[in-house]
Design a protein around this motif. Structure first.
Motif, PDB file in Angstrom:
ATOM      1  N   LYS A 138      -5.561  -6.073  -1.276  1.00  0.00           N
ATOM      2  CA  LYS A 138      -6.733  -5.195  -1.290  1.00  0.00           C
ATOM      3  C   LYS A 138      -6.352  -3.776  -1.688  1.00  0.00           C
ATOM      4  CE  LYS A 138      -9.352  -7.738   2.220  1.00  0.00           C
ATOM      5  NZ  LYS A 138     -10.013  -7.674   3.552  1.00  0.00           N
ATOM      6  N   VAL A 139      -5.169  -3.355  -1.239  1.00  0.00           N
ATOM      7  CA  VAL A 139      -4.731  -1.992  -1.544  1.00  0.00           C
ATOM      8  C   VAL A 139      -4.398  -1.830  -3.020  1.00  0.00           C
ATOM      9  CG1 VAL A 139      -2.989  -0.233  -1.063  1.00  0.00           C
ATOM     10  CG2 VAL A 139      -3.902  -1.623   0.806  1.00  0.00           C
ATOM     11  N   THR A 184      -5.349  -1.649  -9.507  1.00  0.00           N
ATOM     12  CA  THR A 184      -4.455  -0.506  -9.748  1.00  0.00           C
ATOM     13  C   THR A 184      -3.355  -0.823 -10.759  1.00  0.00           C
ATOM     14  OG1 THR A 184      -2.955  -1.119  -7.926  1.00  0.00           O
ATOM     15  CG2 THR A 184      -4.831   0.302  -7.391  1.00  0.00           C
ATOM     16  N   SER A 186      -9.206   3.071   3.777  1.00  0.00           N
ATOM     17  CA  SER A 186     -10.564   2.565   3.609  1.00  0.00           C
ATOM     18  C   SER A 186     -10.635   1.046   3.643  1.00  0.00           C
ATOM     19  CB  SER A 186     -11.150   3.065   2.275  1.00  0.00           C
ATOM     20  OG  SER A 186     -10.394   2.561   1.181  1.00  0.00           O
ATOM     21  N   LEU A 187      -9.455   0.389   3.483  1.00  0.00           N
ATOM     22  CA  LEU A 187      -9.457  -1.074   3.434  1.00  0.00           C
ATOM     23  C   LEU A 187      -8.685  -1.722   4.572  1.00  0.00           C
ATOM     24  CD1 LEU A 187      -8.790  -1.552  -0.391  1.00  0.00           C
ATOM     25  CD2 LEU A 187     -10.972  -1.819   0.799  1.00  0.00           C
ATOM     26  N   TYR A 210      -2.828   8.628  -2.792  1.00  0.00           N
ATOM     27  CA  TYR A 210      -3.792   7.660  -3.328  1.00  0.00           C
ATOM     28  C   TYR A 210      -3.715   6.337  -2.572  1.00  0.00           C
ATOM     29  CZ  TYR A 210      -5.901   4.330  -6.586  1.00  0.00           C
ATOM     30  OH  TYR A 210      -6.664   3.329  -7.141  1.00  0.00           O
ATOM     31  N   ILE A 211      -2.502   5.817  -2.401  1.00  0.00           N
ATOM     32  CA  ILE A 211      -2.317   4.542  -1.699  1.00  0.00           C
ATOM     33  C   ILE A 211      -2.709   4.665  -0.228  1.00  0.00           C
ATOM     34  CG2 ILE A 211      -0.600   2.858  -0.923  1.00  0.00           C
ATOM     35  CD1 ILE A 211      -1.342   2.573  -3.846  1.00  0.00           C
ATOM     36  N   ARG A 271      -4.891   6.744   1.146  1.00  0.00           N
ATOM     37  CA  ARG A 271      -6.343   6.819   1.273  1.00  0.00           C
ATOM     38  C   ARG A 271      -6.996   5.461   1.016  1.00  0.00           C
ATOM     39  NH1 ARG A 271      -8.192  12.531  -1.641  1.00  0.00           N
ATOM     40  NH2 ARG A 271      -7.352  13.917  -0.009  1.00  0.00           N
ATOM     41  N   LYS A 272      -6.468   4.731   0.047  1.00  0.00           N
ATOM     42  CA  LYS A 272      -7.034   3.420  -0.247  1.00  0.00           C
ATOM     43  C   LYS A 272      -6.788   2.460   0.895  1.00  0.00           C
ATOM     44  CE  LYS A 272      -7.728   0.261  -4.051  1.00  0.00           C
ATOM     45  NZ  LYS A 272      -7.364  -0.133  -5.424  1.00  0.00           N
ATOM     46  N   GLU A 273      -5.615   2.527   1.494  1.00  0.00           N
ATOM     47  CA  GLU A 273      -5.315   1.689   2.652  1.00  0.00           C
ATOM     48  C   GLU A 273      -6.205   2.068   3.823  1.00  0.00           C
ATOM     49  OE1 GLU A 273      -4.093   0.457   6.355  1.00  0.00           O
ATOM     50  OE2 GLU A 273      -3.841   2.548   5.772  1.00  0.00           O
TER      51      GLU A 273
END
Length: 245
Positions: A31-32, A36, A81-82, A74-75, A77-79
């Motif tokens: 998901k992360v 990408t 949210s997921l 970036y990673i 923040r993405k983690e």
């Protein structure tokens, strides 16, 4: 440069190749990391664009470190949210793992120091190019921890760990390690001497990230990576012999 770039090749070929041989396939679903692949390709290729002028300057180094910081943010923040890492991980666990990480890092740094010195001594005594030693002995030695992680992940039925480890390792080496080297000690080199290395690195990274869009890397694709690495090493040995002659 030879050690960093060739350890990328060794990581792709040996880690993913061995993982696919033992586990039949490597899952690239995350998901992360979803969506990408092009972003990762750009980050991993960024050093090559900066190195075409034949030198790694302090400005290049600063730019690479800033790119690495951007990647981490970036990673993260993405983690956030997921995933659930921020909520579920206890401080005591982080502290314990932090001490283990620090101790392991010290051992790795000391081991790397003796590996480099001993490899240079072997190269001098045998009359072998130190660049060739960096491409083979040092690069494979630097990849051994990743290989062990991949083998353990296969035994525990978590084959995808090998892929995430390889991609993350490539980004760290391409941005953080190379950036710090450029800041501390700017270097000059021959672009032609790195031509074969740059070609195979670009080709293998592109293939792996393209295969990753399919959700998995299969055994036959792992064998292709191993074959490409073998061809790369054969060409380097031939080029080294031509230089000696």
């Amino acid at each position: 440069l030879g050690t960093l770039f060739s350890s990328n090749l060794a990581g792709l070929a040996l880690v993913l190749g061995i993982t696919t041989i033992f586990g039949k396939k490597v899952s690239t679903k995350s998901k992360v990391l979803r969506g990408t692949n092009l972003f990762m390709w750009g980050l991993i290729m960024l050093p090559i664009l900066l190195l075409f002028d034949g030198k790694l300057s302090r400005i290049d180094g600063i730019f690479l470190v800033l790119a690495f910081i951007f990647y981490v943010v970036y990673i993260w923040r993405k983690e956030g949210s997921l995933g659930k890492v921020k909520k579920d991980v206890k401080f005591e666990t982080i502290l314990k793992d932090g001490f283990i990480f620090a101790g392991s890092l010290i051992v790795i740094l000391l081991s790397a120091r003796y590996l480099v010195f001993s490899s240079i001594m072997i190269a001098n005594s045998l009359g072998i190019s130190s660049f060739l030693i960096a491409l083979s002995v040092i690069a494979i030695g630097a990849t051994m921890p990743d290989i062990m992680v991949a083998i353990k992940s296969v035994k525990q039925k978590h084959e995808g760990v090998g892929y995430g480890n390889v991609v993350g390792s490539m980004v760290v080496k391409a941005l953080l390690f190379l950036g710090v080297i450029g800041i501390i000690n700017p270097i000059e080199y021959s672009v032609l001497a790195l031509g074969n290395l740059i070609f195979f690195r670009t080709a293998m990274v592109t293939l792996v990230l393209f295969w990753a869009t399919k959700g998995m890397i299969k055994r036959k694709q792992g064998l292709v990576l191993l074959l490409m690495y073998a061809i790369f090493m054969i060409i380097e040995v031939m080029l080294s012999n031509l230089i000696v002659l």
